[in-house]
Every structure is written in structure tokens, then in C-alpha cells.
Design a protein around this motif. Structure first.
Motif, short mmCIF file in Angstrom:
data_model
loop_
_atom_site.label_atom_id
_atom_site.label_comp_id
_atom_site.label_asym_id
_atom_site.label_seq_id
_atom_site.Cartn_x
_atom_site.Cartn_y
_atom_site.Cartn_z
N ARG A 168 -78.90 106.73 32.58
CA ARG A 168 -80.36 106.94 32.66
C ARG A 168 -80.78 107.35 34.07
O ARG A 168 -81.61 108.24 34.25
CB ARG A 168 -81.09 105.67 32.24
N VAL A 169 -80.22 106.66 35.07
CA VAL A 169 -80.53 106.99 36.47
C VAL A 169 -80.10 108.42 36.77
O VAL A 169 -80.85 109.19 37.41
CB VAL A 169 -79.83 105.99 37.43
N MET A 170 -78.91 108.80 36.31
CA MET A 170 -78.40 110.15 36.57
C MET A 170 -79.25 111.22 35.89
O MET A 170 -79.43 112.32 36.41
CB MET A 170 -76.94 110.26 36.11
N GLU A 171 -79.81 110.88 34.72
CA GLU A 171 -80.69 111.83 34.02
C GLU A 171 -81.98 112.04 34.81
O GLU A 171 -82.49 113.17 34.90
CB GLU A 171 -80.99 111.32 32.61
N LEU A 172 -82.53 110.94 35.38
CA LEU A 172 -83.73 111.06 36.22
C LEU A 172 -83.43 111.90 37.45
O LEU A 172 -84.24 112.74 37.85
CB LEU A 172 -84.21 109.67 36.66
N LYS A 173 -82.28 111.67 38.04
CA LYS A 173 -81.87 112.42 39.24
C LYS A 173 -81.77 113.92 38.93
O LYS A 173 -82.28 114.75 39.67
CB LYS A 173 -80.51 111.89 39.73
N LYS A 174 -81.13 114.22 37.81
CA LYS A 174 -80.93 115.62 37.43
C LYS A 174 -82.25 116.32 37.07
O LYS A 174 -82.51 117.44 37.49
CB LYS A 174 -79.97 115.70 36.24
N GLN A 175 -83.09 115.61 36.32
CA GLN A 175 -84.30 116.24 35.80
C GLN A 175 -85.49 116.22 36.75
O GLN A 175 -86.27 117.17 36.81
CB GLN A 175 -84.69 115.58 34.48
#
Length: 283
Positions: A168-175
């Protein structure tokens, strides 16, 4: 050289076996009318935790105890449960169940995913996970995820390696926040402790961890715009396990375990009224 290679491979195999658990198969237990299983776990507030007397309890533990009682009543089987491992690591628990044989179960905040279904067997889901973004309370409330680069510019994201909350954290970072600073922990509990200690920290954590922090009167805040309630928790077993069918039979019996009064009593006991309502609102 070949002999050395064989020795090394044997040592690796023994090491792998030493890291797994074992228990009786359902086939043997149903024939004999008795047997034992191993239960691995990861300590998770409300789900699997030690009470004031040092006894393991929680939503998952209570459900498994009810499963044992149901087996006795419905199948005329006496089952002994043995808790194994120290409960300190999600990844440690998961990997050991994955490599185990026979009657072995894994309990905790284990989200059902298609990826994990290739490695372990899952029971029917017993609850829907509610993951939330948390900071200390002096951090201004995040109104839009698009505001993260500005509002969270000086903050650091904490996350436990190998968990869905890391994803979830990585998705926020990417998006939304390519420049996000990320610091890794080994467990979700450690993530929560980092958050308590760092005024400039934030983390995705399951609802149970947030409720635990509120109960402890910690200085934390939830950012509702980032709520995630799309995944469900289940119990896990090795891929070769023959226990999944009878466990699912129990969870589906009498209109479904999660629809029972007993289930709601367990949620209130371990989550409180507010926590139960939040969890059920995510279904």
C-alpha cells in the motif's frame, strides 16, 4: 566435488525441515477420532495477543477454539492444538507454514491474495481488513492523496517488509509521492512503535493496531481519505493440507460463522463496540 554438493544439499534440506512444523492430517484424525495440530501465529492486537495473565487469546484464537469444539460435537473428534513459534514475525510465521506438512495452521492478520494462494491454502475469510493511514496527531489532516508531496514532505513512511501494508505504501509512493522517504521495519508492531517515537512518521496499519494505540491513549491521528477496506483475512495452511475442507465446513455451518451471535460477541470482546462497527462497516 559431487560428494560435497550432496552434503550441502542435504544440509539445506535438513535446515528447511527444521524451519517447518508438522501435525496430523485430517484423514488420520477422522479415522482415529483424535489427533493434534500445530498452530503458528503472528502477534496482532485484537487478533492474536497475550492477555494480562500471559495467555494467548484474540479473535483468531477464539475462532480456532470454537472449531475444536465443533469438531468434537459434529465429527466426534478430539483435537489437541499446539501453539508453535514465538509470534514475533509475520514473514517468519508465513514462511514456516508454507513449508510445513499435515495439520498446520497460521493465524493473524493474514490477507487473502491471489499471489499468496499459489504458496498456501486459505480458509474462507473470517473478517474484512480495514487498513488506515496513521500519523501523530499534530500532523495536519490529509484531505487529498494528491496533497501528500506537500503535506508529508518532511515525513518518513514506516512499513514492515513483506506485508500488504508495504504494498500500500509503495502504491502511494508510485501514484502520488515519488519522493517519499521509506524506512523498513521487521514487524507491524515495530512500525507502530516507530510511529509513537517519531513525530514525523506515518504508516499504513491494520485497524486493530490503531485501536490498540487509541486504547493506550497514544498521540495519533487517522487520515480517513487513505482508508483501504478491500481485503479479507483468512487462516492459512500448507498447500498439501487436507484440513481446508473441514475448516470451511465449520465456517459455513448454520448460516455462516460470521453471521452468528457468538462471532459478534468475539468481535466486541477483542475490538470493542466501536472497533466492531468499523470492521463491519468495511464489509
Amino acid at each position: 566435488m559431487r560428494t560435497l554438493m550432496c552434503i550441502l544439499l542435504s544440509a539445506m534440506s535438513l535446515s528447511l525441515l527444521a524451519q517447518s512444523y508438522s501435525g496430523d492430517t485430517w484423514k488420520d484424525v477422522s479415522k482415529k477420532g483424535e489427533g493434534s495440530v500445530s498452530i503458528a501465529y503472528v502477534e496482532t492486537p485484537s487478533f492474536v495477543y497475550l492477555d494480562d495473565a500471559g495467555k494467548l487469546t484474540g479473535i483468531c484464537v477464539d475462532i480456532m477454539n470454537d472449531f475444536v469444539t465443533w469438531l468434537k460435537d459434529a465429527k466426534k473428534v478430539e483435537l489437541t492444538t499446539n501453539f508453535v513459534g514465538d509470534g514475533s514475525s509475520f514473514r517468519g510465521m508465513y514462511d514456516k507454514v508454507k513449508t510445513s506438512k499435515g495439520g498446520v495452521f497460521g493465524l493473524g492478520n493474514i490477507t487473502i491474495t491471489n499471489e499468496r494462494k499459489k504458496e498456501v491454502k486459505f480458509s474462507q475469510p473470517f473478517i474484512t481488513n480495514f487498513a488506515i493511514l496513521i500519523t501523530q496527531s499534530q500532523v495536519p489532516t490529509l484531505n487529498k492523496l494528491e496533497d501528500m508531496p506537500k503535506s508529508f514532505a518532511d515525513l518518513t513512511a514506516y512499513t514492515a517488509k513483506g506485508t500488504l501494508n508495504e504494498k500500500r505504501v509503495m502504491e502511494l509512493k508510485k501514484q502520488y509521492f515519488p519522493e517519499m522517504k521509506v524506512a523498513y521495519t521487521t514487524t507491524s508492531q515495530e512500525t507502530l512503535e516507530k510511529l509513537f517515537a517519531d513525530p514525523k512518521g506515518y504508516a499504513y496499519l491494520d485497524l486493530a493496531f490503531y485501536l490498540e494505540a487509541v486504547k493506550m491513549k497514544k498521540n495519533i491521528k487517522r487520515h480517513p481519505v487513505a482508508d483501504r477496506a478491500a481485503e479479507q483475512f483468512g487462516f492459512i495452511m500448507p498447500l498439501s493440507s487436507d484440513w481446508s475442507q473441514v475448516l470451511d465446513e465449520f465456517l459455513k455451518a448454520n448460516g455462516g460463522y460470521s453471521n452468528s451471535t457468538r462471532y459478534k460477541t468475539i468481535l466486541v470482546k477483542h475490538l470493542g463496540e466501536a472497533g466492531m462497527k468499523l470492521m463491519q462497516s468495511s464489509n
